[in-house]
Design a protein around this motif. Structure first.
Motif, PDB file in Angstrom:
ATOM      1  N   VAL A  41       0.745  -1.288   0.119  1.00 40.30           N
ATOM      2  CA  VAL A  41       0.110   0.019   0.052  1.00 40.30           C
ATOM      3  C   VAL A  41       0.765   1.334  -0.344  1.00 40.30           C
ATOM      4  O   VAL A  41       0.613   2.095  -1.090  1.00 40.30           O
ATOM      5  N   GLU A  42       2.202   1.435   0.628  1.00 39.19           N
ATOM      6  CA  GLU A  42       2.845   2.101   1.184  1.00 39.19           C
ATOM      7  C   GLU A  42       3.360   2.758  -0.861  1.00 39.19           C
ATOM      8  O   GLU A  42       3.625   3.978  -0.484  1.00 39.19           O
ATOM      9  N   VAL A  43       4.233   1.705  -1.180  1.00 36.84           N
ATOM     10  CA  VAL A  43       4.458   1.955  -1.946  1.00 36.84           C
ATOM     11  C   VAL A  43       4.104   1.859  -3.429  1.00 36.84           C
ATOM     12  O   VAL A  43       4.204   3.351  -3.876  1.00 36.84           O
ATOM     13  N   ASP A  44       2.820   1.703  -3.446  1.00 37.58           N
ATOM     14  CA  ASP A  44       1.747   2.186  -4.597  1.00 37.58           C
ATOM     15  C   ASP A  44       1.748   3.986  -4.298  1.00 37.58           C
ATOM     16  O   ASP A  44       2.017   4.282  -4.992  1.00 37.58           O
ATOM     17  N   ARG A  45       1.228   4.057  -2.963  1.00 36.97           N
ATOM     18  CA  ARG A  45       1.135   5.428  -3.288  1.00 36.97           C
ATOM     19  C   ARG A  45       2.088   6.537  -3.013  1.00 36.97           C
ATOM     20  O   ARG A  45       1.939   7.510  -3.865  1.00 36.97           O
ATOM     21  N   LEU A  46       3.096   6.007  -2.940  1.00 41.47           N
ATOM     22  CA  LEU A  46       4.372   7.146  -3.157  1.00 41.47           C
ATOM     23  C   LEU A  46       4.634   6.484  -4.880  1.00 41.47           C
ATOM     24  O   LEU A  46       4.919   7.475  -5.422  1.00 41.47           O
ATOM     25  N   LEU A  47       4.255   5.663  -5.055  1.00 43.77           N
ATOM     26  CA  LEU A  47       4.403   5.572  -7.198  1.00 43.77           C
ATOM     27  C   LEU A  47       3.738   6.833  -7.696  1.00 43.77           C
ATOM     28  O   LEU A  47       3.445   7.118  -8.560  1.00 43.77           O
ATOM     29  N   GLU A  48       2.259   6.541  -6.749  1.00 47.64           N
ATOM     30  CA  GLU A  48       1.577   7.766  -7.265  1.00 47.64           C
ATOM     31  C   GLU A  48       1.530   8.533  -7.328  1.00 47.64           C
ATOM     32  O   GLU A  48       1.098   9.820  -7.601  1.00 47.64           O
ATOM     33  N   THR A  49       2.333   9.643  -5.884  1.00 49.75           N
ATOM     34  CA  THR A  49       2.995  11.475  -5.987  1.00 49.75           C
ATOM     35  C   THR A  49       3.562  10.926  -7.297  1.00 49.75           C
ATOM     36  O   THR A  49       4.366  12.398  -7.051  1.00 49.75           O
ATOM     37  N   GLY A  50       4.292  10.142  -7.661  1.00 51.79           N
ATOM     38  CA  GLY A  50       5.771  10.207  -8.521  1.00 51.79           C
ATOM     39  C   GLY A  50       7.127  10.954  -7.346  1.00 51.79           C
ATOM     40  O   GLY A  50       8.148  11.123  -8.841  1.00 51.79           O
ATOM     41  N   LEU A  51       7.231  10.365  -6.692  1.00 50.82           N
ATOM     42  CA  LEU A  51       8.010  10.303  -6.159  1.00 50.82           C
ATOM     43  C   LEU A  51       9.183   9.582  -6.158  1.00 50.82           C
ATOM     44  O   LEU A  51      10.150   9.139  -6.190  1.00 50.82           O
TER      45      LEU A  51
END
Length: 393
Positions: A41-51
């Motif tokens: 979940v946390e990795v997917d959220r970071l991918l969504e931010t573009g970071l």
């Protein structure tokens, strides 16, 4: 860079990717205290931010191969290391690899407006070379105490006109990105901690010997700045009772007896006094002497220059010995411009520390030269701003 990590788990993942480079989800999972589902979940959220971005398939560990992830390759940090007589400016990527670096002579006594005009021109030159379209953040080091929460120099002895100048606010407006400001020797310590000789050490001292002398203090992996930002100001510890007058107003300070400026002055006195033909020849040719001239003369076997270095090393070692007995560090790093004096200086410092500090503190204590040279400060500056941006907003 507009996004910031939403929580401590995301911040931890970003810092792991910064310090270790591209990694698989499985390998990241080995380093963080998260279930596989929560990590996903946390990795997917970071991918969504573009970071972070996907970076190909990871090596197989059995079963279905996972994807590597890495920090966004377009992230760019600006590192600025302002010294008393020169300034270094560098661009790094998100992993803090230096992509481009400029160094120019500069007198910090010209004041903040003139100095920052030069810094901004150097940053623009790096940007124009194609290394960065813009900067996601900037770290700035200055050669004096800094009130860290506000990014403001405080009563810096060798920086007239800088007291209270809003460095962070002014440069943030000019650069259009977040800015963090710290003392230059703290950034040198952070640079050596990130990519230099102190990579695996949690408690160490980093002594910078340049125009002045300062000490970065790292405790448990974190820089200790003190209540007012003046921790580590060892250049103003007295080494000679009622000795030479110092710029701070006191007498006998370490900085007054051994620093780049003090060494140059002593060398010129020796040359004019007929104590060194080698130094006299250099003085006649250039009209002035620097610590680099002393280093070169010492390398040529000049006895006077060697003695000046040894005497200065004894003074530095005297102060470091007291610090070692008090702090019990795992490592002492010596850096700064005067490290061109090399192993003559280092041997003198080591002798003094090992002879006068408690054996329990020095039995396994390495005292070494820094590895990064001119890049230590700018690397530490990039580390400073990345630590800030890779923290929850």
């Amino acid at each position: 860079m507009t996004a910031r990590p939403a929580n401590a788990h995301q911040a931890r993942l970003l810092r792991l990717l910064r310090d270790g480079g591209p990694n698989s989800r499985a390998q990241l999972g080995d380093q963080v205290d998260l279930s596989r589902s929560k990590l996903a979940v946390e990795v997917d959220r970071l991918l969504e931010t573009g970071l972070v971005v996907a970076d190909g398939l990871a090596a197989s560990r059995g079963g279905r191969r996972s994807h590597n992830i890495r920090l966004a390759p377009g992230l760019r940090f600006l590192g600025v290391d302002i010294g008393a007589t020169s300034v270094d400016v560098a661009v790094t990527n998100a992993e803090l690899e230096v992509l481009g670096h400029l160094n120019q002579p500069m007198d910090v006594r010209e004041g903040p407006v003139a100095v920052f005009e030069q810094v901004l021109a150097m940053a623009a030159k790096l940007r124009a070379s194609g290394l960065a379209e813009g900067f996601d953040g900037a770290g700035i080091g200055v050669p004096g105490p800094v009130r860290f929460p506000e990014g403001v120099p405080v009563a810096p002895p060798i920086m007239p006109g800088w007291d209270g100048f809003p460095v962070r606010e002014a440069l943030s407006q000019e650069l259009g990105c977040p800015v963090m400001v710290d003392n230059d020797v703290n950034l040198m310590a952070m640079g050596e901690q990130h990519a230099g000789v102190a990579r695996s050490v949690g408690d160490f001292l980093c002594v910078k010997i340049g125009t002045g002398i300062g000490c970065g203090i790292v405790v448990g992996g974190e820089v200790h700045r003190g209540v007012t930002g003046s921790a580590g100001d060892i250049g103003h510890i007295q080494v000679v009772p009622d000795g030479r007058p110092c710029a701070c107003g006191n007498r006998g300070c370490l900085e007054a007896h051994f620093s780049g400026a003090a060494l140059a002055r002593d060398a010129e006195d020796a040359a004019r006094g007929g104590h060194s033909a080698e130094l006299a020849a250099r003085l006649e040719g250039a009209g002035r002497l620097t610590a680099a001239d002393v280093a070169a003369a010492a390398s040529a076997g000049d006895a006077t220059s060697l003695e000046l270095i040894r005497e200065g090393g004894n003074h530095v070692g005297q102060v470091i010995a007291a610090l070692v007995s008090f702090f019990n560090p795992g490592l002492v790093v010596i850096g700064g411009g005067v490290t061109g004096l090399g192993h003559t200086l280092l041997a003198s410092v080591r002798t003094q520390v090992y002879r006068t500090s408690l054996p329990l503190a020095t039995g396994n204590l390495p005292i070494v030269l820094g590895e990064l040279g001119q890049l230590a400060g700018v690397t530490g500056a990039a580390r400073l701003i990345s630590d800030h941006l890779f923290s929850p907003a």
